[in-house]
Design an enzyme around this catalytic site. Sequence first.
Site, PDB file in Angstrom:
ATOM      1  N   LYS A  11       0.857  -1.203   0.000  1.00  0.00           N
ATOM      2  CA  LYS A  11       0.000   0.000   0.000  1.00  0.00           C
ATOM      3  C   LYS A  11       0.881   1.236   0.000  1.00  0.00           C
ATOM      4  CE  LYS A  11       0.959   1.182   4.462  1.00  0.00           C
ATOM      5  NZ  LYS A  11       1.809   2.304   4.823  1.00  0.00           N
ATOM      6  N   ASP A 136      -1.800  -1.455  10.564  1.00  0.00           N
ATOM      7  CA  ASP A 136      -2.023  -1.466   9.109  1.00  0.00           C
ATOM      8  C   ASP A 136      -2.638  -2.769   8.613  1.00  0.00           C
ATOM      9  OD1 ASP A 136      -0.986   1.035   8.802  1.00  0.00           O
ATOM     10  OD2 ASP A 136       0.932   0.394   7.943  1.00  0.00           O
TER      11      ASP A 136
HETATM   12  O1  C5P Z   1       0.847  -1.187  14.749  1.00  0.00           O
HETATM   13  P1  C5P Z   1       2.279  -1.370  14.386  1.00  0.00           P
HETATM   14  O2  C5P Z   1       2.953  -2.399  15.249  1.00  0.00           O
HETATM   15  O3  C5P Z   1       2.513  -1.621  12.945  1.00  0.00           O
HETATM   16  O4  C5P Z   1       2.974   0.018  14.695  1.00  0.00           O
HETATM   17  C1  C5P Z   1       4.368   0.144  14.828  1.00  0.00           C
HETATM   18  C2  C5P Z   1       4.678   1.291  15.765  1.00  0.00           C
HETATM   19  O5  C5P Z   1       4.313   2.532  15.150  1.00  0.00           O
HETATM   20  C3  C5P Z   1       3.905   1.263  17.063  1.00  0.00           C
HETATM   21  O6  C5P Z   1       4.601   0.534  18.048  1.00  0.00           O
HETATM   22  C4  C5P Z   1       3.813   2.719  17.440  1.00  0.00           C
HETATM   23  O7  C5P Z   1       5.010   3.120  18.073  1.00  0.00           O
HETATM   24  C5  C5P Z   1       3.779   3.455  16.099  1.00  0.00           C
HETATM   25  N1  C5P Z   1       2.402   3.834  15.705  1.00  0.00           N
HETATM   26  C6  C5P Z   1       1.813   4.931  16.317  1.00  0.00           C
HETATM   27  N2  C5P Z   1       0.540   5.293  15.940  1.00  0.00           N
HETATM   28  C7  C5P Z   1      -0.120   4.626  14.970  1.00  0.00           C
HETATM   29  C8  C5P Z   1       0.477   3.512  14.338  1.00  0.00           C
HETATM   30  C9  C5P Z   1       1.756   3.158  14.721  1.00  0.00           C
HETATM   31  O8  C5P Z   1       2.400   5.569  17.201  1.00  0.00           O
HETATM   32  N3  C5P Z   1      -1.344   5.017  14.637  1.00  0.00           N
END
Ligand code: C5P
Length: 289
Positions: A11, A136
């Site tokens: 994406k 995501d």
């Molecule tokens: O959800 P995911 O593990 O892919 O996100 C990776 C990191 O990105 C999270 O640990 C967080 O620190 C940051 N993040 C965030 N806010 C979001 C998505 C991700 O702070 N909406």
Amino acid sequence: MNSLTLESPAKINLCLYVLGKRPDGYHELLTLFQRISLRDRVLFRKTRSGFRLQCRHPLVPCDSRNLIEKAWRLVQSRTGLRGGMEVILDKRIPVAGGLGGGSSNAATTLLAANRLFGLRLSQPDLMEMGRKLGADVPFFLLETSRAIGRGRGDELQPLAGATKLSVLLTLFSSGISTKSVFESLSRPALGPTLTKLNCDIIMISVFLASKDLKGCSTLLRNDLFKAAHRMKPEIGRVLSFLRNSRPASAMSGSGPTVFSLAANRVETEAAASEISRKFGLATWVGSLY
Ligand code: C5P
């Protein structure tokens, strides 16, 4: 059915607005997700027991750190499924590039396990499991190729319709950690109201439908750009260069990948060659999916 091969798409975030920090440590987002034709290919094979992931890419861990294995473990704990699975991942989406490759692989694993083992997990079940794996992941469980993401990015509003546009990606030799980009975000300045941003995001879709790339250029803002740029100044140089002649260019996700949209494929390929020559970087040309 004993095996299944699925495409796991990448994406881009056509825009990414950060609205503030949430009590759970994540950030409140308003983003427009768009699938593109760049895909990994994943073979899933049922086995009697255990789990094995194979991938030749040097940056992909083939152990419990991989979101494919995490997705498999989640399916097992959620359904009590016995059997095992072997997975062969042909990785084409750059790792840590802001293109959602790992999240897409996790979503594909949920879909594959559901089909291969006849688990009858419903769409809401899959979405709930996706949310546990990463912000995501739910987007890749949708059938539409474009959606607005709110909350952590996992409260989705699917948008109908597809636009035939070429995409140029500028790829960097190393990735950036999403976590570190979010952590180094400066406090957001008082920006446009939420009503205005909601309106902007709809306008991007309207402009894209009529292939008005100039119209949407100022709206393709990514609030993570400054933080990613501090870590990798090359992103800014590439983006400034592209924006001179191609207004619909921006960074995707937490970077570093930069995308650029155009109606004309031949012209997009010419721009890709120019980027490679000028910056010595790899490029990819494909389309919105
Ligand atoms: O959800 P995911 O593990 O892919 O996100 C990776 C990191 O990105 C999270 O640990 C967080 O620190 C940051 N993040 C965030 N806010 C979001 C998505 C991700 O702070 N909406």
